[in-house]
Design a protein around this motif. Sequence first.
Motif, mmCIF file in Angstrom:
data_model
loop_
_atom_site.group_PDB
_atom_site.id
_atom_site.type_symbol
_atom_site.label_atom_id
_atom_site.label_comp_id
_atom_site.label_asym_id
_atom_site.label_seq_id
_atom_site.Cartn_x
_atom_site.Cartn_y
_atom_site.Cartn_z
ATOM 1 N N VAL A 4 -16.718 12.687 -7.990
ATOM 2 C CA VAL A 4 -15.911 13.776 -8.561
ATOM 3 C C VAL A 4 -15.960 15.012 -7.650
ATOM 4 O O VAL A 4 -17.018 15.412 -7.183
ATOM 5 N N HIS A 5 -14.769 15.569 -7.353
ATOM 6 C CA HIS A 5 -14.676 16.715 -6.435
ATOM 7 C C HIS A 5 -13.337 17.424 -6.633
ATOM 8 O O HIS A 5 -12.445 16.908 -7.319
ATOM 9 N N GLN A 6 -13.210 18.598 -5.996
ATOM 10 C CA GLN A 6 -11.931 19.293 -5.906
ATOM 11 C C GLN A 6 -11.477 19.226 -4.440
ATOM 12 O O GLN A 6 -12.327 19.092 -3.551
ATOM 13 N N ASP A 7 -10.178 19.321 -4.181
ATOM 14 C CA ASP A 7 -9.709 19.368 -2.794
ATOM 15 C C ASP A 7 -9.635 20.838 -2.388
ATOM 16 O O ASP A 7 -8.773 21.583 -2.874
ATOM 17 N N LEU A 8 -10.533 21.232 -1.505
ATOM 18 C CA LEU A 8 -10.693 22.662 -1.203
ATOM 19 C C LEU A 8 -10.215 23.053 0.198
ATOM 20 O O LEU A 8 -10.237 24.235 0.534
ATOM 21 N N VAL A 14 1.465 15.741 -4.381
ATOM 22 C CA VAL A 14 2.401 14.741 -4.927
ATOM 23 C C VAL A 14 1.984 13.400 -4.325
ATOM 24 O O VAL A 14 2.103 13.184 -3.123
ATOM 25 N N ARG A 15 1.430 12.545 -5.178
ATOM 26 C CA ARG A 15 0.887 11.255 -4.704
ATOM 27 C C ARG A 15 1.872 10.138 -5.051
ATOM 28 O O ARG A 15 2.001 9.751 -6.202
ATOM 29 N N VAL A 16 2.569 9.655 -4.028
ATOM 30 C CA VAL A 16 3.568 8.596 -4.230
ATOM 31 C C VAL A 16 2.862 7.239 -4.126
ATOM 32 O O VAL A 16 2.197 6.942 -3.136
ATOM 33 N N LEU A 74 -10.598 18.565 -10.912
ATOM 34 C CA LEU A 74 -11.679 17.630 -10.569
ATOM 35 C C LEU A 74 -11.129 16.208 -10.631
ATOM 36 O O LEU A 74 -10.464 15.833 -11.602
ATOM 37 N N HIS A 75 -11.417 15.424 -9.573
ATOM 38 C CA HIS A 75 -10.944 14.038 -9.546
ATOM 39 C C HIS A 75 -11.922 13.147 -8.798
ATOM 40 O O HIS A 75 -12.742 13.627 -8.005
ATOM 41 N N ALA A 76 -11.806 11.854 -9.065
ATOM 42 C CA ALA A 76 -12.684 10.853 -8.449
ATOM 43 C C ALA A 76 -11.918 9.544 -8.462
ATOM 44 O O ALA A 76 -10.889 9.424 -9.132
ATOM 45 N N SER A 77 -12.410 8.556 -7.728
ATOM 46 C CA SER A 77 -11.832 7.213 -7.910
ATOM 47 C C SER A 77 -12.855 6.161 -7.544
ATOM 48 O O SER A 77 -13.676 6.356 -6.643
ATOM 49 N N GLY A 78 -12.803 5.036 -8.267
ATOM 50 C CA GLY A 78 -13.750 3.943 -8.042
ATOM 51 C C GLY A 78 -13.140 2.879 -7.151
ATOM 52 O O GLY A 78 -11.972 2.962 -6.760
ATOM 53 N N PRO A 89 -3.754 -4.438 -3.711
ATOM 54 C CA PRO A 89 -3.780 -3.190 -2.942
ATOM 55 C C PRO A 89 -3.367 -1.980 -3.785
ATOM 56 O O PRO A 89 -2.652 -2.130 -4.779
ATOM 57 N N ARG A 90 -3.836 -0.805 -3.377
ATOM 58 C CA ARG A 90 -3.410 0.441 -4.019
ATOM 59 C C ARG A 90 -3.190 1.457 -2.915
ATOM 60 O O ARG A 90 -4.110 2.094 -2.448
ATOM 61 N N ARG A 91 -1.927 1.529 -2.444
ATOM 62 C CA ARG A 91 -1.620 2.464 -1.354
ATOM 63 C C ARG A 91 -0.887 3.689 -1.918
ATOM 64 O O ARG A 91 0.016 3.539 -2.746
ATOM 65 N N LEU A 121 0.785 7.593 -0.767
ATOM 66 C CA LEU A 121 1.120 8.652 0.191
ATOM 67 C C LEU A 121 0.863 9.978 -0.519
ATOM 68 O O LEU A 121 1.538 10.293 -1.505
ATOM 69 N N HIS A 122 -0.140 10.704 -0.042
ATOM 70 C CA HIS A 122 -0.611 11.918 -0.729
ATOM 71 C C HIS A 122 -0.065 13.140 0.029
ATOM 72 O O HIS A 122 -0.568 13.506 1.091
ATOM 73 N N PHE A 123 1.011 13.729 -0.508
ATOM 74 C CA PHE A 123 1.606 14.935 0.095
ATOM 75 C C PHE A 123 0.978 16.168 -0.538
ATOM 76 O O PHE A 123 0.680 16.170 -1.738
HETATM 77 O O1 LIG Z 1 -6.862 8.260 -3.582
HETATM 78 C C1 LIG Z 1 -8.018 8.278 -4.009
HETATM 79 O O2 LIG Z 1 -8.488 7.338 -4.633
HETATM 80 C C2 LIG Z 1 -8.907 9.467 -3.782
HETATM 81 C C3 LIG Z 1 -8.187 10.618 -3.183
HETATM 82 C C4 LIG Z 1 -9.034 11.824 -3.106
HETATM 83 O O3 LIG Z 1 -10.160 11.845 -3.457
HETATM 84 C C5 LIG Z 1 -8.476 13.070 -2.643
HETATM 85 O O4 LIG Z 1 -7.268 13.186 -2.460
HETATM 86 O O5 LIG Z 1 -9.255 14.012 -2.446
#
Ligand SMILES: O=C(O)CCC(=O)C(=O)O
Length: 242
Positions: free
Chosen positions: A93-97, A135-137, A193-197, A204-206, A208-210
């Motif tokens: 778990v974290h923030q994007d800073l 924006v996560r496509v 706050l977000h996290a992923s397992g 697959p889980r792709r 594109l994180h804009f």
């Molecule tokens: O895509 C994910 O599973 C994690 C992405 C992430 O932690 C982030 O963008 O900071």
Amino acid sequence: MNEPSDPSLDRSGYAVVPDVVDGESLREFDAQVSSVLLQRAGARNLLSHDWCRHLALRLARHPAIADVLASDAVAISCTLFDKRAERNWSVGVHQDLSVPVARREDVPGWKGWTRKQGALFVQPPEDLLGRLLAVRVHLDECTADNGPLRVVPGTHRLGRITEEDALRLRDEIGEAVCVVPAGGALLMRPLLLHASGKAVSGRPRRVLHFVYGPPSPHESLSWPEDATSCAAFAEQSAALAD
Ligand SMILES: O=C(O)CCC(=O)C(=O)O
């Protein structure tokens, strides 16, 4: 404890928008993404590709996204997150800073300068972080079992959060699992706050994180060149359409 999904970006800090990309475009991005050289969890700096800058512009014009983006917003980065059986990973778990910038200038309140895969990053003051939108496509269907993002609703309104408080808030508030169809997008405030397992399904889980932000980060700083060219590209397209 899992919180039920709440679609309000203001209140919850995230929202799922289905169908931002159609099937034909998904197949096109599939081909483009498969030629991108991957590092550990994916690849940064995708805005250097024409197809990616086009997509950034298209997304910014999608009604559900345009509704929550400032009219002068620009795409400042695009990262590919590629999670699959043979490239599985998790993140706590974290923030994007951090944000990418073109050059270092020491400005009060801007700290934590670092380089990631050759690009320069810095942590801006909270007011700028609060103006960013991710924006996560999703290029693949993201279900509960292929490593979805888990978010702690409402925490984007709490400013910077210490690691200790992040764990406490996660336990107190609970996490929402962000299930997103292929071609859909998850909108998210980077301070959430977000996290992923790890994926447990083998599918697959792709993503594109804009990240979109204001036209300039600060009067003494600028976004990386690719981000600026994305803004210029938007102006060119508007001029061509006139
Ligand atoms: O895509 C994910 O599973 C994690 C992405 C992430 O932690 C982030 O963008 O900071």
